[in-house]
Design a protein around this motif. Sequence first.
Motif, PDB file in Angstrom:
ATOM      1  N   GLN A   1      33.369  38.653  50.302  1.00 49.45           N
ATOM      2  CA  GLN A   1      33.660  39.711  51.266  1.00 49.45           C
ATOM      3  C   GLN A   1      32.347  40.354  51.689  1.00 49.45           C
ATOM      4  O   GLN A   1      31.558  40.797  50.856  1.00 49.45           O
ATOM      5  N   VAL A   2      32.131  40.406  53.012  1.00 50.52           N
ATOM      6  CA  VAL A   2      30.934  41.028  53.560  1.00 50.52           C
ATOM      7  C   VAL A   2      31.204  42.510  53.774  1.00 50.52           C
ATOM      8  O   VAL A   2      32.203  42.883  54.391  1.00 50.52           O
ATOM      9  N   GLU A   3      30.306  43.334  53.258  1.00 52.75           N
ATOM     10  CA  GLU A   3      30.411  44.782  53.416  1.00 52.75           C
ATOM     11  C   GLU A   3      29.660  45.216  54.672  1.00 52.75           C
ATOM     12  O   GLU A   3      28.846  44.473  55.217  1.00 52.75           O
ATOM     13  N   SER A   4      29.888  46.432  55.119  1.00 59.58           N
ATOM     14  CA  SER A   4      29.269  46.947  56.343  1.00 59.58           C
ATOM     15  C   SER A   4      27.745  47.032  56.234  1.00 59.58           C
ATOM     16  O   SER A   4      27.043  46.953  57.224  1.00 59.58           O
ATOM     17  N   ASN A   5      27.215  47.148  55.017  1.00 61.16           N
ATOM     18  CA  ASN A   5      25.767  47.211  54.826  1.00 61.16           C
ATOM     19  C   ASN A   5      25.109  45.829  54.739  1.00 61.16           C
ATOM     20  O   ASN A   5      23.909  45.715  54.515  1.00 61.16           O
ATOM     21  N   GLY A   6      25.894  44.761  54.877  1.00 64.82           N
ATOM     22  CA  GLY A   6      25.367  43.398  54.848  1.00 64.82           C
ATOM     23  C   GLY A   6      25.387  42.745  53.483  1.00 64.82           C
ATOM     24  O   GLY A   6      25.072  41.564  53.354  1.00 64.82           O
ATOM     25  N   SER A   7      25.749  43.486  52.452  1.00 62.05           N
ATOM     26  CA  SER A   7      25.861  42.861  51.136  1.00 62.05           C
ATOM     27  C   SER A   7      27.142  42.022  51.086  1.00 62.05           C
ATOM     28  O   SER A   7      28.083  42.238  51.849  1.00 62.05           O
ATOM     29  N   VAL A   8      27.141  41.063  50.194  1.00 64.58           N
ATOM     30  CA  VAL A   8      28.281  40.151  50.048  1.00 64.58           C
ATOM     31  C   VAL A   8      28.785  40.242  48.616  1.00 64.58           C
ATOM     32  O   VAL A   8      28.035  39.990  47.669  1.00 64.58           O
ATOM     33  N   ASN A   9      30.034  40.640  48.464  1.00 62.30           N
ATOM     34  CA  ASN A   9      30.663  40.667  47.148  1.00 62.30           C
ATOM     35  C   ASN A   9      31.267  39.299  46.868  1.00 62.30           C
ATOM     36  O   ASN A   9      32.010  38.757  47.683  1.00 62.30           O
ATOM     37  N   CYS A  10      30.913  38.762  45.715  1.00 63.57           N
ATOM     38  CA  CYS A  10      31.470  37.481  45.279  1.00 63.57           C
ATOM     39  C   CYS A  10      32.265  37.739  44.011  1.00 63.57           C
ATOM     40  O   CYS A  10      31.760  38.327  43.060  1.00 63.57           O
ATOM     41  N   LYS A  11      33.524  37.328  44.017  1.00 68.08           N
ATOM     42  CA  LYS A  11      34.300  37.375  42.787  1.00 68.08           C
ATOM     43  C   LYS A  11      34.969  36.030  42.618  1.00 68.08           C
ATOM     44  O   LYS A  11      35.203  35.305  43.592  1.00 68.08           O
ATOM     45  N   GLY A  12      35.228  35.684  41.385  1.00 69.12           N
ATOM     46  CA  GLY A  12      35.806  34.373  41.156  1.00 69.12           C
ATOM     47  C   GLY A  12      36.508  34.277  39.826  1.00 69.12           C
ATOM     48  O   GLY A  12      36.500  35.200  39.010  1.00 69.12           O
ATOM     49  N   LYS A  13      37.095  33.117  39.641  1.00 70.97           N
ATOM     50  CA  LYS A  13      37.765  32.805  38.388  1.00 70.97           C
ATOM     51  C   LYS A  13      37.508  31.341  38.071  1.00 70.97           C
ATOM     52  O   LYS A  13      37.756  30.462  38.901  1.00 70.97           O
ATOM     53  N   ALA A  14      36.982  31.118  36.894  1.00 70.61           N
ATOM     54  CA  ALA A  14      36.722  29.770  36.397  1.00 70.61           C
ATOM     55  C   ALA A  14      37.831  29.407  35.420  1.00 70.61           C
ATOM     56  O   ALA A  14      38.154  30.194  34.530  1.00 70.61           O
ATOM     57  N   ASN A  15      38.409  28.243  35.599  1.00 71.55           N
ATOM     58  CA  ASN A  15      39.495  27.780  34.731  1.00 71.55           C
ATOM     59  C   ASN A  15      39.142  26.418  34.160  1.00 71.55           C
ATOM     60  O   ASN A  15      38.784  25.506  34.906  1.00 71.55           O
ATOM     61  N   THR A  16      39.266  26.277  32.857  1.00 71.47           N
ATOM     62  CA  THR A  16      39.005  24.989  32.227  1.00 71.47           C
ATOM     63  C   THR A  16      40.314  24.228  32.025  1.00 71.47           C
ATOM     64  O   THR A  16      41.401  24.807  32.098  1.00 71.47           O
ATOM     65  N   ASP A  17      40.186  22.941  31.745  1.00 69.96           N
ATOM     66  CA  ASP A  17      41.362  22.108  31.487  1.00 69.96           C
ATOM     67  C   ASP A  17      42.137  22.579  30.258  1.00 69.96           C
ATOM     68  O   ASP A  17      43.338  22.367  30.151  1.00 69.96           O
TER      69      ASP A  17
ATOM     70  N   PHE B   1      34.833  36.700  37.070  1.00 70.27           N
ATOM     71  CA  PHE B   1      33.475  37.200  37.217  1.00 70.27           C
ATOM     72  C   PHE B   1      33.287  37.781  38.610  1.00 70.27           C
ATOM     73  O   PHE B   1      34.076  37.533  39.523  1.00 70.27           O
ATOM     74  N   LYS B   2      32.211  38.564  38.744  1.00 70.85           N
ATOM     75  CA  LYS B   2      31.861  39.104  40.048  1.00 70.85           C
ATOM     76  C   LYS B   2      30.378  39.447  40.048  1.00 70.85           C
ATOM     77  O   LYS B   2      29.797  39.762  39.008  1.00 70.85           O
ATOM     78  N   PHE B   3      29.785  39.369  41.221  1.00 72.39           N
ATOM     79  CA  PHE B   3      28.423  39.823  41.431  1.00 72.39           C
ATOM     80  C   PHE B   3      28.217  40.018  42.919  1.00 72.39           C
ATOM     81  O   PHE B   3      29.052  39.651  43.730  1.00 72.39           O
ATOM     82  N   GLN B   4      27.090  40.621  43.253  1.00 69.44           N
ATOM     83  CA  GLN B   4      26.797  40.911  44.653  1.00 69.44           C
ATOM     84  C   GLN B   4      25.572  40.117  45.080  1.00 69.44           C
ATOM     85  O   GLN B   4      24.624  39.942  44.320  1.00 69.44           O
ATOM     86  N   THR B   5      25.602  39.628  46.319  1.00 65.00           N
ATOM     87  CA  THR B   5      24.489  38.888  46.882  1.00 65.00           C
ATOM     88  C   THR B   5      24.249  39.403  48.300  1.00 65.00           C
ATOM     89  O   THR B   5      24.752  40.462  48.665  1.00 65.00           O
ATOM     90  N   ASP B   6      23.492  38.659  49.085  1.00 64.18           N
ATOM     91  CA  ASP B   6      23.221  39.086  50.459  1.00 64.18           C
ATOM     92  C   ASP B   6      23.435  37.923  51.422  1.00 64.18           C
ATOM     93  O   ASP B   6      23.623  36.775  51.003  1.00 64.18           O
ATOM     94  N   LEU B   7      23.391  38.209  52.704  1.00 61.31           N
ATOM     95  CA  LEU B   7      23.680  37.190  53.716  1.00 61.31           C
ATOM     96  C   LEU B   7      22.635  36.079  53.743  1.00 61.31           C
ATOM     97  O   LEU B   7      22.977  34.919  53.979  1.00 61.31           O
TER      98      LEU B   7
END
Length: 140
Positions: free
Chosen positions: A87-103, A110-116
């Motif tokens: 999800q891109v925020e109005s300030n240009g940062s990008v929120n990344c969230k996810g879920k890792a699933n094993t067999d 997890f979640k972290f923030q990155t940029d464009l």
Amino acid sequence: MRLTGDLGKLEISVLRRSNSETDDYWDGNWLESQIKIDVQGIHTLYGTNLRVDDLQRFYKSLTALQNDTTKESEFTTMEEGLYLHFQVESNGSVNCKGKANTDSGDSLEFKFQTDLATLDRFVGELETTLESYPLVGSLE
């Protein structure tokens, strides 16, 4: 494909086609992959199978995000080995969230923030991966 941020890192490495001897749509588009996640003191590495068509949909979704056509992008997989939401925020940062699933049924949210700019590099690496592993076969 590597996505880094302030407090996390996600790496998706495609190792090989699972069934390289076939050009059947359903069997030939599985990719053996390795997922590495590093977030706030948690480090995990696991294997999962991804599909070329799932990666193609993700690429289209991310390019729409880059072109400001949408503010959100989602990656889902047929076998639910990895889920991502951007999800891109109005300030240009990008929120990344996810879920890792094993067999085995274990999972990690997890979640972290990155940029464009970092997201642009990730999209370029995804495009290169899709060029190396084109879709084989067809539904028809």
